[in-house]
Design an enzyme around this catalytic site. Structure first.
Site, short mmCIF file in Angstrom:
data_model
loop_
_atom_site.label_atom_id
_atom_site.label_comp_id
_atom_site.label_asym_id
_atom_site.label_seq_id
_atom_site.Cartn_x
_atom_site.Cartn_y
_atom_site.Cartn_z
N SER A 146 55.13 115.88 58.92
CA SER A 146 53.68 115.68 58.93
C SER A 146 53.22 115.49 57.49
O SER A 146 53.93 115.89 56.55
CB SER A 146 53.01 116.94 59.51
OG SER A 146 51.62 116.92 59.28
N TYR A 194 51.66 126.18 60.74
CA TYR A 194 52.03 124.75 60.86
C TYR A 194 52.45 124.19 59.50
O TYR A 194 53.49 123.53 59.38
CB TYR A 194 50.84 123.98 61.43
CG TYR A 194 51.11 122.55 61.80
CD1 TYR A 194 51.60 122.22 63.07
CD2 TYR A 194 50.86 121.51 60.91
CE1 TYR A 194 51.83 120.89 63.43
CE2 TYR A 194 51.09 120.19 61.26
CZ TYR A 194 51.56 119.88 62.52
OH TYR A 194 51.79 118.57 62.87
P1 NAD Z 1 51.92 116.65 71.89
O1 NAD Z 1 51.28 117.97 72.20
O2 NAD Z 1 51.33 115.42 72.48
O3 NAD Z 1 53.47 116.68 72.27
C1 NAD Z 1 54.28 117.78 71.93
C2 NAD Z 1 55.56 117.71 72.72
O4 NAD Z 1 56.33 118.89 72.41
C3 NAD Z 1 55.34 117.72 74.24
O5 NAD Z 1 56.30 116.90 74.88
C4 NAD Z 1 55.59 119.19 74.60
O6 NAD Z 1 56.00 119.37 75.95
C5 NAD Z 1 56.69 119.52 73.63
N1 NAD Z 1 56.85 120.95 73.46
C6 NAD Z 1 55.93 121.87 73.06
N2 NAD Z 1 56.45 123.10 73.11
C7 NAD Z 1 57.74 122.98 73.54
C8 NAD Z 1 58.78 123.88 73.80
N3 NAD Z 1 58.63 125.21 73.65
N4 NAD Z 1 59.97 123.40 74.24
C9 NAD Z 1 60.14 122.07 74.43
N5 NAD Z 1 59.19 121.16 74.20
C10 NAD Z 1 57.99 121.61 73.76
O7 NAD Z 1 51.94 116.58 70.29
P2 NAD Z 1 52.14 115.36 69.27
O8 NAD Z 1 50.87 115.23 68.53
O9 NAD Z 1 52.74 114.19 69.93
O10 NAD Z 1 53.18 116.03 68.26
C11 NAD Z 1 54.55 115.67 68.19
C12 NAD Z 1 55.08 116.01 66.81
O11 NAD Z 1 54.39 115.24 65.82
C13 NAD Z 1 54.87 117.48 66.42
O12 NAD Z 1 56.00 117.95 65.72
C14 NAD Z 1 53.66 117.41 65.51
O13 NAD Z 1 53.63 118.50 64.63
C15 NAD Z 1 53.91 116.10 64.82
N6 NAD Z 1 52.73 115.52 64.20
C16 NAD Z 1 51.64 115.19 64.95
C17 NAD Z 1 50.53 114.63 64.33
C18 NAD Z 1 49.31 114.23 65.11
O14 NAD Z 1 48.29 113.90 64.48
N7 NAD Z 1 49.33 114.21 66.42
C19 NAD Z 1 50.53 114.41 62.95
C20 NAD Z 1 51.66 114.76 62.22
C21 NAD Z 1 52.75 115.31 62.85
#
Ligand code: NAD
Length: 276
Positions: A158, A171
Site C-alpha cells: 500500500s 495497518y
Molecule cells: P476487500 O475487502 O475488497 O478484499 C479483501 C479480501 O481479503 C477478501 O477476499 C476477503 O475475503 C479476504 N480476507 C479478509 N480476511 C481474510 C482471512 N482471515 N482469510 C482469508 N481471506 C481474508 O479489500 P481490498 O481493498 O481489495 O484489499 C486487498 C488488498 O489491497 C489488501 O491487502 C489491502 O490492504 C490492499 N490495499 C487496498 C487499497 C484500497 O484502497 N482498497 C489500497 C492499498 C492497498
C-alpha cells in the site's frame, strides 16, 4: 459505486503469456484480489482463489472465471489467521496443478481508530492477516519455486507501506513490515529465478475502502463526503481513485520475463501520493 464492481473483462492493455502457469491469490473473493485473479486468468494462468464469503457466490465467481477465460480455477477456503490452513492452501496449489508460479499475497483488512481506542484484537488480526499470513505462504511456496528454478512473489502492500496516516496504526505497521519481508526474501531467492516485489496502491474503491469511510469520519470528526474529498482523494495528486486495470498492468509487468531484474522493490500505483 464507481469502480466497486470487478468486471469480467480486463482492459489493462498489456498481455503476457501465462499459459500453463499456476497463480495463487490470497483474498481473491473481492476487490483487488478478485480483479488481479481475473487479470492473470485473462492472460492464461490457472488460478487458485482464496478468501472469505458466501459459498454459492464464491462458486459462481470460480465458475465464471473458468468459463470466461478458459482456464482451470480452484478455490481453497484457508483462513489467513490460521497457519495450518495457509500451509494446506499452498500444498493444494501444488497438488492440483503440480506447480506454483505466481504467489500473490493480497488478503487484508483494515481498522481505523485513535491509538488510545485501538482494540487490541484488531491490532492482532491486522498484523496476522496483512503481514504474518504472507510469511507463511512464502515459507511454504519457497521450496516449490526453488525446485522449479522460477517463481514470482508479489505482495499487495500500500502507499501506507511508505508513508503513514493517522488512526491506522496496525495497518501502517503491517504494510511497512511487508515491505521489509519483501526485500529480505528477494535477497534469499534472487539466485533461484524467483523475484519478490510489492505493489503499493493508493486508494482503490473496494469494499475495504467503503467500510472505513464511516470510521474515518468518526475519528476525524468530519462528514463521510469530506473523508472521500479531503482525506482520500486529497492524498492523490490525480484526485482520482486507482482503477483495477492499472493494478493488473503493474502485476503483469512484475510476473513477466521483462520483470526478471525487478527484485526486492515496490511499484507505486498511487497517482503520485508518495511523491509529496
Ligand atoms: P476487500 O475487502 O475488497 O478484499 C479483501 C479480501 O481479503 C477478501 O477476499 C476477503 O475475503 C479476504 N480476507 C479478509 N480476511 C481474510 C482471512 N482471515 N482469510 C482469508 N481471506 C481474508 O479489500 P481490498 O481493498 O481489495 O484489499 C486487498 C488488498 O489491497 C489488501 O491487502 C489491502 O490492504 C490492499 N490495499 C487496498 C487499497 C484500497 O484502497 N482498497 C489500497 C492499498 C492497498
Amino acid at each position: 459505486m464507481p469502480g466497486h464492481k470487478v468486471s469480467g473483462q480486463t482492459a489493462s492493455g498489456l498481455s503476457v503469456d501465462l499459459r500453463g502457469q499456476t497463480a495463487l491469490i490470497t483474498g481473491s473473493t473481492s476487490g483487488i484480489g478478485e480483479a488481479l485473479a481475473k487479470g492473470l486468468a485473462a492472460n492464461g494462468a490457472n488460478i487458485i482463489l482464496n478468501g472469505l464469503g458466501d459459498h454459492d457466490e464464491i462458486e459462481a465467481l470460480r465458475a465464471d472465471i473458468a468459463k470466461t477465460y478458459g482456464v482451470e480455477v480452484r478455490y481453497h477456503s484457508a483462513n489467513m489467521l490460521k497457519p495450518d490452513e495457509i500451509e494446506d492452501l499452498v500444498g493444494y496449489a501444488k497438488s492440483e496443478f503440480g506447480r506454483l508460479d505466481i504467489l500473490l499475497n493480497n488478503a487484508g483488512i483494515q481498522h481505523v481508530a485513535k491509538i488510545e481506542d485501538f482494540p487490541t484484537e484488531k491490532w492482532d488480526a491486522i498484523i496476522a492477516i496483512n503481514l504474518t499470513s504472507a510469511f507463511h505462504t512464502i515459507k511454504h511456496a519457497t521450496p516449490i519455486m526453488k525446485a522449479q528454478g522460477r517463481g514470482r512473489i508479489v505482495n499487495l502492500a500500500s502507499a501506507h507501506a511508505l508513508v503513514a496516516s493517522p488512526f491506522k496504526a496496525a495497518y501502517v505497521a503491517a504494510k511497512h513490515g511487508i515491505l521489509g519481508l519483501t526485500k529480505t526474501v528477494a535477497l534469499e531467492l534472487a539466485e533461484h529465478g524467483t523475484t519478490v516485489n510489492a505493489i503499493c496502491p493508493g486508494y482503490v474503491r473496494t469494499p475495504l475502502v467503503d467500510a472505513q469511510i464511516g470510521d474515518t469520519a468518526k475519528a476525524r470528526g468530519i462528514s463521510e463526503e469530506a473523508v472521500v474529498r479531503d482525506v482520500m482523494l486529497s492524498a492523490q495528486p490525480t484526485k482520482k481513485f486507482v482503477e483495477y486495470d492499472q493494478l493488473v498492468g503493474a502485476l503483469l509487468y512484475l510476473v513477466s520475463e521483462s520483470g526478471a531484474s525487478t527484485n526486492g522493490t515496490h511499484l507505486s500505483v498511487d497517482g503520485g501520493w508518495v511523491a509529496q
